[in-house]
Structures are given as structure tokens and as C-alpha cells.
Write a protein that holds these residues in place. Structure first.
Motif, PDB file in Angstrom:
ATOM      1  N   LYS A  96       0.829  -1.214   0.000  1.00  0.00           N
ATOM      2  CA  LYS A  96       0.000   0.000   0.000  1.00  0.00           C
ATOM      3  C   LYS A  96       0.859   1.257   0.000  1.00  0.00           C
ATOM      4  N   LEU A 130      -6.858  -2.992   0.122  1.00  0.00           N
ATOM      5  CA  LEU A 130      -6.206  -2.959  -1.191  1.00  0.00           C
ATOM      6  C   LEU A 130      -7.219  -2.608  -2.288  1.00  0.00           C
ATOM      7  N   VAL A 133      -7.648   1.096  -2.343  1.00  0.00           N
ATOM      8  CA  VAL A 133      -6.532   1.763  -3.016  1.00  0.00           C
ATOM      9  C   VAL A 133      -6.699   1.644  -4.533  1.00  0.00           C
TER      10      VAL A 133
END
Length: 154
Positions: A96, A130, A133
Motif C-alpha cells: 500500500k 487494497l 486503493v
């Protein structure tokens, strides 16, 4: 009541007692600098990590965060994040953080591919993070179809 009687003194302002100023009836005694406790180097190191919001230690992920936040060298930080991922050190966080640094360097496509390629190494609990993101990257790139795929079950 509001007359001009000279015998009545106006209320005016008065100075409050000293106990009102500090909130303490007995303030702590002053201690000379020569008698104060010194901070140990280990405690000073801990304070450094707290102040700079960098994790403590000497692992590949910690070195990458130090380069990112303290040295402010994003290109070197990316290579160190890769090293942390390959070493299996905090893979979720390293992936990340690396994606965020890549976004700062206008390498969003590369960050998307990195997340897609290495997300299988991350814990199940971090998959939603995730996805978030990835959705952010897809929104910025205008890739609506890919954004929707993040929320569809596979």
C-alpha cells in the motif's frame, strides 16, 4: 439605584487570589537544570520514531519508511518497498505504501499492476483495503469498468 450617590463605590475589577491563576494551591518546586533527569539514548530514539511517525526497528519495511518520510527520496523508497515485499516483511503495508509513493511520482499504472500481482501475498483482512486503493487509482484514471470489478465477487 443608578443615581449619582458619591458614597457608593463602583464595583470595578479586582485581582483574583493566586490559587485561581494556576489552578494549583501548591505549585511544584522549581528544579535546577543540573538536577533534572536526563533522557536515555534509547528513550530519545523512541521519541524520534514517535515524532516522525516512523516505525521502530531495522527491517526492510522500516528502512523504506525512513527513506520515504525522513530522507524524502521516493525513488529509493520504492526500491526498498520492493525489497520489503520480496522479503515478506509487512507485505500488506509495504504494498500500500509503495502504491502511494508511485502515485506521487505519476506511476499509477505501475502501482495498479503491483497491487494486482502481489495482493495474493497479503492477509485476507487487508484485501478490502487494497481494493480501496485500487478504486482510488481507477477513479483518477477514469477506468470505471475496472473500478466496478473490484466490487464484484470473483
Amino acid at each position: 439605584m443608578w443615581g449619582r450617590d458619591k458614597s457608593i463605590q463602583p464595583a470595578g475589577f479586582s485581582t483574583p487570589p493566586t490559587t485561581w491563576k494556576s489552578g494549583l494551591a501548591n505549585p511544584p518546586p522549581m528544579v535546577p537544570m543540573s538536577e533534572r533527569k536526563r533522557i536515555s539514548p534509547a528513550a530519545r530514539c523512541d521519541l524520534f520514531h514517535v515524532a516522525h511517525k516512523v516505525p521502530a526497528g531495522d527491517s526492510p519495511y522500516v528502512r523504506a519508511k525512513q527513506v520515504q518520510l525522513i530522507d524524502k527520496n521516493p525513488s529509493k523508497a520504492i526500491s526498498l518497498f520492493w525489497a520489503a515485499i520480496n522479503a515478506g516483511d509487512r507485505v500488506d503495508s509495504a504494498l500500500k505504501d509503495m502504491a502511494v509513493v508511485m502515485k506521487q511520482l505519476d506511476r499509477a499504472e505501475e502501482a495498479i499492476e503491483a497491487i494486482r500481482s502481489f495482493r495474493h501475498l497479503c492477509a485476507f483482512e487487508s484485501q478490502e483495503s487494497l481494493n480501496n486503493v485500487l478504486v482510488e487509482f481507477f477513479k483518477r484514471a477514469g477506468r470505471i469498468e475496472d473500478e466496478l470489478k473490484c466490487f464484484s465477487p470473483n
